[in-house]
Design a protein around this motif. Sequence first.
Motif, PDB file in Angstrom:
ATOM      1  N   GLN A  45       0.621  -1.257  -0.007  1.00  0.00           N
ATOM      2  CA  GLN A  45      -0.123  -0.109  -0.016  1.00  0.00           C
ATOM      3  C   GLN A  45       0.846   1.120  -0.048  1.00  0.00           C
ATOM      4  N   GLU A  46       1.967   1.299   0.797  1.00  0.00           N
ATOM      5  CA  GLU A  46       2.819   2.345   0.795  1.00  0.00           C
ATOM      6  C   GLU A  46       3.483   2.683  -0.796  1.00  0.00           C
ATOM      7  N   MET A  47       3.989   1.497  -1.132  1.00  0.00           N
ATOM      8  CA  MET A  47       4.784   1.639  -2.591  1.00  0.00           C
ATOM      9  C   MET A  47       3.475   2.207  -3.554  1.00  0.00           C
ATOM     10  N   LYS A  48       2.389   1.744  -3.410  1.00  0.00           N
ATOM     11  CA  LYS A  48       1.256   2.200  -4.384  1.00  0.00           C
ATOM     12  C   LYS A  48       0.970   3.657  -4.142  1.00  0.00           C
ATOM     13  N   ALA A  49       0.969   4.043  -3.111  1.00  0.00           N
ATOM     14  CA  ALA A  49       0.504   5.506  -2.865  1.00  0.00           C
ATOM     15  C   ALA A  49       1.909   6.430  -3.445  1.00  0.00           C
ATOM     16  N   MET A  50       2.889   5.937  -3.054  1.00  0.00           N
ATOM     17  CA  MET A  50       4.218   6.613  -3.532  1.00  0.00           C
ATOM     18  C   MET A  50       4.216   6.567  -5.050  1.00  0.00           C
ATOM     19  N   LEU A  51       4.169   5.425  -5.694  1.00  0.00           N
ATOM     20  CA  LEU A  51       4.457   5.385  -6.978  1.00  0.00           C
ATOM     21  C   LEU A  51       3.142   6.202  -7.880  1.00  0.00           C
ATOM     22  N   VAL A  52       1.892   6.123  -7.369  1.00  0.00           N
ATOM     23  CA  VAL A  52       0.801   7.017  -7.800  1.00  0.00           C
ATOM     24  C   VAL A  52       1.402   8.701  -7.893  1.00  0.00           C
ATOM     25  N   LYS A  53       1.456   8.774  -6.857  1.00  0.00           N
ATOM     26  CA  LYS A  53       2.113  10.361  -6.736  1.00  0.00           C
ATOM     27  C   LYS A  53       3.111  10.794  -7.557  1.00  0.00           C
ATOM     28  N   GLN A  54       4.170   9.982  -7.558  1.00  0.00           N
ATOM     29  CA  GLN A  54       5.401  10.194  -8.558  1.00  0.00           C
ATOM     30  C   GLN A  54       5.122  10.050  -9.796  1.00  0.00           C
ATOM     31  N   MET A  55       4.037   9.045 -10.274  1.00  0.00           N
ATOM     32  CA  MET A  55       3.648   9.146 -11.724  1.00  0.00           C
ATOM     33  C   MET A  55       2.845  10.076 -12.023  1.00  0.00           C
ATOM     34  N   ALA A  56       1.817  10.657 -11.254  1.00  0.00           N
ATOM     35  CA  ALA A  56       0.803  11.781 -11.616  1.00  0.00           C
ATOM     36  C   ALA A  56       1.703  13.046 -11.586  1.00  0.00           C
ATOM     37  N   LYS A  57       2.960  13.302 -10.949  1.00  0.00           N
ATOM     38  CA  LYS A  57       3.540  14.621 -11.069  1.00  0.00           C
ATOM     39  C   LYS A  57       4.474  14.476 -12.243  1.00  0.00           C
ATOM     40  N   GLN A  58       4.939  13.221 -12.731  1.00  0.00           N
ATOM     41  CA  GLN A  58       5.634  13.256 -13.840  1.00  0.00           C
ATOM     42  C   GLN A  58       4.850  13.244 -15.433  1.00  0.00           C
ATOM     43  N   GLU A  59       3.719  13.054 -15.291  1.00  0.00           N
ATOM     44  CA  GLU A  59       2.700  13.022 -16.393  1.00  0.00           C
ATOM     45  C   GLU A  59       1.945  14.358 -16.397  1.00  0.00           C
ATOM     46  N   GLY A  60       2.185  15.151 -15.143  1.00  0.00           N
ATOM     47  CA  GLY A  60       1.462  16.482 -15.354  1.00  0.00           C
ATOM     48  C   GLY A  60      -0.065  16.204 -15.069  1.00  0.00           C
ATOM     49  N   VAL A  61      -0.428  15.204 -14.314  1.00  0.00           N
ATOM     50  CA  VAL A  61      -1.792  14.895 -13.689  1.00  0.00           C
ATOM     51  C   VAL A  61      -1.816  15.797 -12.367  1.00  0.00           C
ATOM     52  N   ASN A  62      -2.481  16.859 -12.398  1.00  0.00           N
ATOM     53  CA  ASN A  62      -2.669  17.546 -11.386  1.00  0.00           C
ATOM     54  C   ASN A  62      -4.020  18.328 -10.997  1.00  0.00           C
ATOM     55  N   GLU A  63      -4.151  19.119  -9.959  1.00  0.00           N
ATOM     56  CA  GLU A  63      -5.207  19.797  -9.753  1.00  0.00           C
ATOM     57  C   GLU A  63      -5.598  20.940 -10.537  1.00  0.00           C
ATOM     58  N   VAL A  64      -4.787  21.286 -11.451  1.00  0.00           N
ATOM     59  CA  VAL A  64      -4.996  22.411 -12.491  1.00  0.00           C
ATOM     60  C   VAL A  64      -5.850  21.591 -13.697  1.00  0.00           C
ATOM     61  N   LEU A  65      -5.232  20.482 -14.037  1.00  0.00           N
ATOM     62  CA  LEU A  65      -5.860  19.699 -15.030  1.00  0.00           C
ATOM     63  C   LEU A  65      -7.134  19.242 -14.762  1.00  0.00           C
TER      64      LEU A  65
END
Length: 112
Positions: free
Chosen positions: A64-84
């Motif tokens: 679960q920790e790995m999952k949360a960390m990877l989702v956050k990292q990949m979202a940041k890398q791909e520009g999936v943020n609150e503005v989108l």
Amino acid sequence: MDYTLCGDYYLPNLLPVQEEEHKIGIYGQRYFRYIKEHDKILFINLLTTGKLSEHLAEIDRRAQEMKAMLVKQMAKQEGVNEVLKEHDQIEWVKRMNSIRNRVKEIVWNEIV
């Protein structure tokens, strides 16, 4: 080890070791099925020592920790943020679902 006298013989009391109850999520359950089928020695060792539930809970926690960390990292890398999310909610949902699905596969392959 405790023994019970039965006639002329002392027989060992072979009761399963009582272990604490731990909350086990989906990754712990999947890992349980995997070791039960594919790694019987580890499964029997954990079961007989009373550490199976603890081990599965630890695997689930790490996953679960790995999952949360990877989702956050990949979202940041791909520009999936609150503005989108504010401008195009459908696109944000599509991208986040894609990220979550990829992360599930990564975590499953890393844990098992």
